[in-house]
Design a protein around this motif. Structure first.
Motif, PDB file in Angstrom:
ATOM      1  N   GLU A  25       3.260 -10.551 -11.947  1.00 24.51           N
ATOM      2  CA  GLU A  25       2.605  -9.039 -11.716  1.00 24.51           C
ATOM      3  C   GLU A  25       2.272  -8.666 -10.683  1.00 24.51           C
ATOM      4  N   VAL A  26       2.893  -8.190  -9.647  1.00 24.99           N
ATOM      5  CA  VAL A  26       2.408  -8.093  -7.940  1.00 24.99           C
ATOM      6  C   VAL A  26       1.650  -6.682  -7.350  1.00 24.99           C
ATOM      7  N   ASN A  27       0.699  -5.929  -7.802  1.00 26.74           N
ATOM      8  CA  ASN A  27       0.626  -5.329  -6.964  1.00 26.74           C
ATOM      9  C   ASN A  27      -0.031  -5.117  -5.770  1.00 26.74           C
ATOM     10  N   ASP A  28       0.687  -4.302  -4.738  1.00 26.40           N
ATOM     11  CA  ASP A  28      -0.093  -4.173  -2.792  1.00 26.40           C
ATOM     12  C   ASP A  28      -0.049  -5.001  -3.010  1.00 26.40           C
ATOM     13  N   LEU A  29       0.469  -6.255  -2.679  1.00 23.68           N
ATOM     14  CA  LEU A  29      -0.389  -7.674  -1.963  1.00 23.68           C
ATOM     15  C   LEU A  29      -0.045  -7.725  -0.783  1.00 23.68           C
ATOM     16  N   ASP A  64       1.532  -5.371   1.352  1.00 25.44           N
ATOM     17  CA  ASP A  64       1.422  -4.202   0.423  1.00 25.44           C
ATOM     18  C   ASP A  64       2.921  -4.588  -0.558  1.00 25.44           C
ATOM     19  N   SER A  88       5.167  -5.126  -4.176  1.00 22.61           N
ATOM     20  CA  SER A  88       4.743  -5.078  -5.360  1.00 22.61           C
ATOM     21  C   SER A  88       5.977  -5.458  -5.655  1.00 22.61           C
ATOM     22  N   GLN A 123       7.634  -7.666 -10.088  1.00 24.96           N
ATOM     23  CA  GLN A 123       7.335  -8.088 -11.131  1.00 24.96           C
ATOM     24  C   GLN A 123       8.503  -9.120 -11.938  1.00 24.96           C
ATOM     25  N   GLY A 149      -5.155  -5.721  -3.319  1.00 23.88           N
ATOM     26  CA  GLY A 149      -3.855  -5.767  -3.602  1.00 23.88           C
ATOM     27  C   GLY A 149      -3.984  -6.876  -5.534  1.00 23.88           C
ATOM     28  N   SER A 150      -3.195  -7.011  -5.906  1.00 23.63           N
ATOM     29  CA  SER A 150      -3.946  -7.821  -7.411  1.00 23.63           C
ATOM     30  C   SER A 150      -2.740  -8.172  -7.611  1.00 23.63           C
ATOM     31  N   LYS A 158      -0.979 -11.262 -10.811  1.00 25.67           N
ATOM     32  CA  LYS A 158      -1.451 -11.920 -12.239  1.00 25.67           C
ATOM     33  C   LYS A 158      -0.168 -12.600 -12.582  1.00 25.67           C
TER      34      LYS A 158
END
Length: 358
Positions: A5-9, A42, A44, A46, A79-80, A82
């Protein structure tokens, strides 16, 4: 829970500027100047558990940078992330037990010792028990045909042999997620095919999630149902490979060789009412171009085969390489580009047909 899961990386790098000449080099020692480069902008996405996803892009698009962040080698600027429920760069020890990594141009095997000794060392690194290690090693040795390679030093292996060993090394601890960065680079077609078949079987048997980065789009076609396309650090397409072909395919070209000379007017008459375009290569060979989402191939053939004596048929369509090349030229994977492609092809085919008939 998603496997990835990648958000605004986002990832930015500072790169030192170098001045020319001796004076410039001296100045660089005491007064360095830097420029900032943003490799990943940025993004995102999954990825579900058990999915094989292709991650593609031109050189410098940000693919390898993304993989390095996903595996914990690099820390994101913002960004995040997981992966397997872990934040890679924060929970390294627990995180690496559940992933496998293959970098096509780098080795995780020790160069001067036997392959089996590298495997034994990796067993200790990943803390795999003897009870789990033996059957796992036996399966990998059998599936990847490594029996004759185990006692050879890695430096004595060919590229294809080494890549099979690299794959085994990345899977010894039965990871839930495998990152493959150019795993078939420089390999011949036979070894590539063997590796693709092995990866498909591992995914089906263990539901291993695979993120595949490659420039060889045949790898993508053979393994992936989904593709994420990167351009200049941004995602320009995220979806099914079949959908990409559907949106960007130019149509199908069917070449027919007849037992005797054939008239285009007769062929047009047989396919009247269908959205097709006939042309002639020579007096005994004709081709019909069918636009994407146009007439059904089997319907076109049924009208001709039942009436004309055909010796040979060849069907070709836009391949994935051509589609991706067109998308990168346009800088977008939006559908708006498709009609122009179809119109150009249709016009070219019609003009060819008119000229040949004349």
């Amino acid at each position: 829970m998603f496997a990835i899961e990648v958000n605004d990386l986002r990832k930015e790098f500072k790169i030192q500027k170098t001045r020319e000449g001796l004076k410039g080099a001296v100045r660089d020692l005491f007064n360095r100047e830097y420029s900032q480069v943003t490799a990943v902008k940025d993004i995102s996405f999954q990825i579900n558990k058990g999915e094989i996803c292709g991650y593609i892009g031109e050189n410098g698009a940000g693919k390898s940078t993304t993989i390095k962040m996903l595996t914990g080698i690099l820390v994101p600027t913002s960004g995040s992330i997981k992966v397997n429920g872990y934040i890679p760069y924060k929970e390294r020890e627990a995180f690496v037990k559940g992933i496998g990594v293959v970098f096509g141009q780098r080795s995780q095997l020790w160069w001067d010792i036997g392959v089996i000794e590298s495997f034994q060392l990796l067993k200790k690194v990943y803390r795999v028990s003897e009870a789990d290690f033996k059957p796992r090693l036996s399966e990998l040795v059998e599936r990847l045909q490594l029996a004759d390679l185990l006692n050879r030093p890695v430096r004595k292996l060919s590229l294809g042999q080494r890549m099979r060993c690299e794959l085994a090394a990345s899977l010894l601890h039965n990871p839930q997620i495998v990152f493959l960065d150019e795993p078939t680079i420089g390999l011949d077609i036979v070894v590539k095919t063997e590796i693709r078949e092995f990866l498909k079987s591992m995914n089906q048997r263990y539901e291993t999630t695979i993120l595949l980065t490659t420039h060889d789009l045949q790898d993508i076609e053979a393994l992936c149902s989904r593709v994420i396309m990167l351009d200049d650090g941004r995602i320009i397409y995220d979806g099914g490979l079949a959908e990409l072909k559907e949106k960007w395919g130019k149509g199908k070209d069917i070449i027919m060789r007849f037992a005797e000379a054939v008239q285009l007017d007769r062929l047009r008459e047989l396919t009247q009412g269908m959205d097709v375009h006939w042309s002639a290569d020579d007096e005994g060979t004709a081709r019909v171009w069918i636009p994407q989402n146009g007439a059904n191939v089997s319907d076109v053939l049924s009208r001709v085969v039942g009436v004309m004596n055909i010796e040979d048929i060849k069907i070709t369509e836009t391949n994935t390489d051509d589609i991706v090349r067109e998308i990168y030229k346009s800088g977008s994977a939006e559908v708006k580009s498709k009609p122009a492609l179809q119109d150009d092809s249709a016009q070219a085919a019609e003009e060819k047909g008119v000229n040949s008939h004349a």
